[in-house]
Design an enzyme around this catalytic site. Structure first.
Site, PDB file in Angstrom:
ATOM      1  N   GLY A   1       0.894  -1.238   0.077  1.00 44.27           N
ATOM      2  CA  GLY A   1       0.013   0.033   0.148  1.00 44.27           C
ATOM      3  C   GLY A   1       0.683   1.144  -0.040  1.00 44.27           C
ATOM      4  N   ASN A   2       0.055   2.282   0.370  1.00 49.19           N
ATOM      5  CA  ASN A   2       0.954   3.789   0.467  1.00 49.19           C
ATOM      6  C   ASN A   2       0.439   4.502   1.357  1.00 49.19           C
ATOM      7  OD1 ASN A   2      -0.847   5.358  -0.990  1.00 49.19           O
ATOM      8  ND2 ASN A   2      -0.821   3.998  -2.744  1.00 49.19           N
ATOM      9  N   ARG A   3       0.980   5.542   1.613  1.00 45.43           N
ATOM     10  CA  ARG A   3       0.582   6.408   2.710  1.00 45.43           C
ATOM     11  C   ARG A   3      -0.527   7.284   2.760  1.00 45.43           C
ATOM     12  NH1 ARG A   3       4.815   6.067   6.389  1.00 45.43           N
ATOM     13  NH2 ARG A   3       6.738   5.549   5.208  1.00 45.43           N
TER      14      ARG A   3
END
Ligand code: PMT
Length: 393
Positions: free
Chosen positions: A205-207
């Site tokens: 995923g990412n932020r």
């Protein structure tokens, strides 16, 4: 621009009150008729005579007095818009809670039209949870926030909290008075970060929190658009927003490509994975089996898919950069977008997760514009102002 429009300009007690004089002049030059309301603390920073000279009428300061029985309802009935600039933390708090024991907040409470607010205060005060709550409440009530921006503050300090420039406040007033300027528009927004499964438990995923995309969707809905929000994040609630909840890049691609041909404008603010595990494990990967050989494959390029449509919607892409937006100008041409909004996600206060952002706006013609650190709501409204401007030419 504002010929004959009647505006109540509320000035509250901060050092930025000097900017209210310049703002008043710009509003008058744009054709507006002004009535100025100054709080008692504003009088500590700016002489009423200055405002009287600029507007032709002495400012009002008191809720009670011999001149009229009900100045707040008279002003509210008279005005087309109320502008509060600068707005201190205390005024934002009183507006949010409806504490109407002075002429300015009483007028705002009695007023049913658009309210534009340009906050100004020290960074710590702007970032305090109480101010965050009040600002969120005011945005939820439909108040149009302009800034604050980053720059020099009172007492030689620097940071986020400086009042937006008067020209930007005037632009916001013009926008709110053009009514629902996105009325009839079908808008598509993507938000949040995609999650690409490694196994049923884990993902790549990412932020991204979805805050930037949510602010863009909400601003469009408030300005009259019908919005489709394709998101991996908790969405904002508005009757004009239809939410399509997705998780992976493939799901986001299907939803965006499904909605794009029926949209007038697409703003793709989601952080989409570029690669995903080629073969996610069907059951949980066990530590005892040792590190897996994770083979990755490219995800669909959602933006490119929309850019290839004929006809295609007016297309706005975002670019997450880890440094100044130098590489982003090549992306404008390469991605085939009408506007590219680049943000340096390593810059303090910008990018992922927070309530603020600082962006570089790039056009295919090579124009580059910096929008300094300000709330994501403020960036969102400024973006819609810009899209309205570009699409009307
Ligand atoms: O959600 P927040 O916490 O508020 O954070 C906001 C943000 C930092 C996520 C947002 O402002 C932002 O920068 N979004 C774009 C992030 C990104 O994926 O940038 P990129 O440079 O990797 O991609 C460029 C563009 O291509 C983006 O419009 C992206 O949606 C699109 N893309 C990327 C990969 C892919 N497979 N398909 C795409 O369409």
């Amino acid at each position: 621009m504002l010929a004959g429009r009647r505006i109540v300009l509320g000035v509250t007690g901060g050092v930025a009150a000097f900017k209210a004089a310049y703002l008043a002049r710009r509003l008058v030059e744009a054709g507006a008729v002004l009535r100025v309301v100054m709080t008692r603390s504003a009088l500590e920073f700016l002489g009423p005579q200055t405002m009287a000279a600029i507007t032709g009428t002495p400012p009002l300061t008191e809720l009670f007095g011999p001149d009229t029985v009900s100045p707040h309802t008279e002003l509210a009935a008279w005005a087309d818009a109320v502008v509060v600039a600068p707005a201190t933390a205390a005024t934002l708090a009183r507006m949010a809670s409806g504490e109407s024991d002075d002429l300015l907040v009483a007028t705002i409470l009695a007023f049913e039209g658009p309210v534009v607010v340009a906050p100004a205060m020290h960074t710590e005060m702007w970032e305090h949870p109480a101010t965050r709550r009040n600002v969120a409440m005011l945005a939820g009530d439909g108040v149009r926030l302009v800034g604050p921006v980053s720059g020099a503050l009172a007492g030689g300090d620097e940071g986020l909290g400086r009042m937006a420039e008067p020209e930007d406040v005037v632009a916001a007033v013009v926008a709110v008075l053009s009514g629902s300027d996105l009325s009839g528009w079908k808008v598509l927004v993507s938000a949040g970060g995609t999650r690409e499964p490694v196994d049923p438990v884990r993902y790549i995923g990412n932020r991204s929190s979805g805050k930037m995309g949510n602010a863009i969707a909400l601003a469009a809905a408030r300005r009259g658009a019908t919005v489709t929000l394709v998101t991996t994040a908790p969405p904002p609630h508005h009757p004009a927003i239809t939410v399509i909840a997705v998780e992976t890049a493939a799901e986001m691609a299907a939803a965006v490509w499904g909605a794009a041909p029926h949209s007038d404008v697409a703003v793709l603010a989601a952080a989409v994975a570029d690669f995903r595990p080629a073969a996610p494990a069907p059951t949980k990967l066990r530590r005892s089996a040792g590190p897996p050989d994770l083979v990755l494959e490219p995800t669909p390029d959602i933006l490119a898919g929309v850019a290839a449509l004929r006809p295609r919607p007016f297309l706005v892409g975002f670019a997450a950069e880890t440094g100044p937006a130098s590489g982003a100008s090549e992306k404008v041409a390469a991605k085939g977008v009408d506007l590219l909004i680049a943000n340096d996600v390593t810059a303090p206060g910008a990018g992922f997760g927070g309530d603020t952002n600082a962006v570089t706006v790039l056009t295919p013609a090579g124009a580059v514009e910096e929008w300094p650190l300000q709330s994501k709501e403020s960036i969102a409204d400024r973006l819609w102002d810009r899209i309205v401007e570009v699409r009307s030419h």
